[in-house]
Motif scaffolding. Structure first.
Motif, PDB file in Angstrom:
ATOM      1  N   VAL A 310     -50.462  99.123  25.086  1.00 39.93           N
ATOM      2  CA  VAL A 310     -51.637  98.298  25.401  1.00 39.93           C
ATOM      3  C   VAL A 310     -52.887  98.785  24.679  1.00 39.93           C
ATOM      4  N   GLU A 311     -53.182 100.054  24.788  1.00 41.06           N
ATOM      5  CA  GLU A 311     -54.420 100.559  24.186  1.00 41.06           C
ATOM      6  C   GLU A 311     -54.362 100.486  22.660  1.00 41.06           C
ATOM      7  N   ARG A 312     -53.223 100.835  22.100  1.00 39.39           N
ATOM      8  CA  ARG A 312     -53.063 100.790  20.640  1.00 39.39           C
ATOM      9  C   ARG A 312     -53.186  99.358  20.116  1.00 39.39           C
ATOM     10  N   PHE A 313     -52.601  98.432  20.840  1.00 38.00           N
ATOM     11  CA  PHE A 313     -52.690  97.026  20.435  1.00 38.00           C
ATOM     12  C   PHE A 313     -54.136  96.548  20.441  1.00 38.00           C
ATOM     13  N   GLN A 314     -54.873  96.829  21.515  1.00 36.70           N
ATOM     14  CA  GLN A 314     -56.265  96.390  21.595  1.00 36.70           C
ATOM     15  C   GLN A 314     -57.096  96.940  20.433  1.00 36.70           C
ATOM     16  N   ASN A 315     -56.906  98.204  20.139  1.00 33.90           N
ATOM     17  CA  ASN A 315     -57.654  98.812  19.039  1.00 33.90           C
ATOM     18  C   ASN A 315     -57.276  98.197  17.700  1.00 33.90           C
ATOM     19  N   GLN A 316     -55.983  97.925  17.532  1.00 40.06           N
ATOM     20  CA  GLN A 316     -55.519  97.351  16.279  1.00 40.06           C
ATOM     21  C   GLN A 316     -56.021  95.921  16.101  1.00 40.06           C
ATOM     22  N   MET A 317     -56.099  95.148  17.173  1.00 36.14           N
ATOM     23  CA  MET A 317     -56.639  93.792  17.081  1.00 36.14           C
ATOM     24  C   MET A 317     -58.079  93.819  16.565  1.00 36.14           C
ATOM     25  N   ILE A 318     -58.885  94.713  17.110  1.00 35.89           N
ATOM     26  CA  ILE A 318     -60.277  94.824  16.654  1.00 35.89           C
ATOM     27  C   ILE A 318     -60.318  95.270  15.195  1.00 35.89           C
TER      28      ILE A 318
END
Length: 416
Positions: A310-318
């Motif tokens: 979850v956290e990695r995905f959110q950062n990667q989206m940004i």
């Protein structure tokens, strides 16, 4: 260019005909201007109820006859209810077009509502309601509509449990009589249509009586800056939906927005697919959508990820949004892909019909695929860059459905 023919009948029905000479099929649809937007809270879901009940039998057809007239010739019979319209639809060989039209005309204008049928459909609709409650995607979009919109489009199409159980036959008959009238119905036929068949269709439509009521289109406001989640223990992934204000059917910016949306998420060569899935392995699927209404719209980005990412995905989206650069390769991909998809759509009577319905449901003059292609060809690279900057500089909301509470939401409502 093949044009869309429009006939305004004396009783208020609008008939739209798109002739295609080199095929031997036709699609016909009755678009009724009513959906959940127009429902009082105490009978929420009644438009969907009527859509179901209308196939139970009509003045001149039994339920079995309604289905057989379309399906026994290899045709497709369908219907759906949305926020502002209800559609009754059939695709058949052109030789049986009038028979399918006649059956749909009966379903729309002359259904017979019976107590025993209401009881059966109430059970069926409640099962549909329960299925939706168990589906993560349905819950995610329900969360978006109920929390992410301020206005009548927040109302659920299927209704609420208490209204599904309480809507009665009198409610059904009164609502149908008020909204299923000629001025509130548009009929669309796309495909090969013989002149004599079209004359018979017009003659039959002219016989229909009713009042001159017609619904007006409504607007809702997209709420941004929200972070809203829901726990569903039966789901195995976290389903994310990023939401912001999109582009309306009346905006010229929607054409570069169509190209941008294609660049971002259409196909395995699209930007999000390559950056989030192919390079990082974070998702199975990721897509963006611009839901266009008459004078407003919703743009959203969907993805599902495992709880540990979850956290990695959110950062990667940004990160992928912030580093986006519209290269010639990406621009040409988006332009050529959407033009190709539109060209392919001209061979499908059902796809063209659905496109026409999208416009007519919003009281806007329809554009055929060929017309949209000409507009797309005029889109410049700078137009797409401008729309990207406008879109991702806005405030966004984030909605999610998760198997457990998420404490590491890092998104703060902004990409740029």
């Amino acid at each position: 260019m093949i044009l869309l023919e429009k006939k305004c009948l004396s009783n208020g029905i609008e008939l739209y005909i798109h002739h295609l000479e080199n095929i031997r099929s036709a699609t016909i649809a009755f678009n009724v201007g009513v959906g959940s937007v127009y429902e009082p809270d105490e009978i929420s879901g009644i438009s969907h109820f009527i859509e179901h009940l209308s196939f139970r039998g009509t003045k001149n057809y039994t339920m079995k006859e309604l289905k057989r007239v379309v399906e026994e010739v290899g045709g497709l019979l369908n219907a759906w209810t949305d926020k502002e319209n209800t559609v009754y639809y059939a695709k058949v060989p052109s030789s049986t077009l009038f028979d399918a039209f006649n059956a749909l005309k009966e379903v729309v204008f002359y259904p017979i509502f019976k107590t025993e049928d209401l009881k059966l459909e109430r059970n069926i609709i409640f099962q549909e309601y329960l299925s939706n409650k168990e589906d993560p995607m349905s819950n995610l979009f329900e969360l978006m509509y109920t929390k992410g919109l301020n206005g009548p489009h927040a109302k659920p199409v299927i209704g609420r449990e208490e209204t599904i159980k309480s809507i009665n036959l009198k409610d059904i008959k009164i609502f149908h009589e008020e909204y299923y009238v000629p001025y509130n119905v548009k009929v669309i036929i796309v495909g090969y249509i013989e002149d004599e068949v079209l004359e018979k269709v017009v003659d039959e439509l002219e016989k229909i009586d009713g009042n001159s009521m017609k619904t007006l289109k409504h607007r809702s406001i997209v709420n941004t800056g929200l972070i809203e989640g829901k726990v569903m223990e039966n789901t195995k992934q976290v389903h994310f939906l990023y939401v912001t204000e999109g582009f309306s059917l009346e905006q010229e910016d929607r054409y570069p927005a169509i190209v941008l949306n294609t660049i971002l998420s259409s196909g395995m060569s699209s930007y999000f697919f390559e950056e989030i899935r192919e390079k990082e392995g974070l998702v199975y699927d990721i897509f963006s959508t611009n839901l266009s209404q008459k004078d407003w719209g919703i743009f959203n980005i969907y993805a599902a990820v495992s709880i540990e990412n979850v956290e990695r995905f959110q950062n990667q989206m940004i990160n992928v949004v912030r580093k986006f650069e519209l290269s010639d390769e990406l621009f040409n991909y988006g332009l050529r892909r959407i033009i190709g998809k539109l060209e392919l759509s001209t061979e499908s009577t059902s796809t063209v019909t659905n496109l026409i319905i999208e416009y007519l449901s919003n009281d806007i003059k329809p554009e055929l695929p060929e017309e949209i292609i000409e507009k797309i060809k005029n889109v410049e690279r700078s137009d797409v860059e401008r729309v990207f900057k406008k879109l991702f500089s806005r405030k966004w909301s984030l909605f999610y459905v998760s198997p457990e509470e998420i404490k590491n939401i890092t998104f703060k409502g902004e990409f740029i």
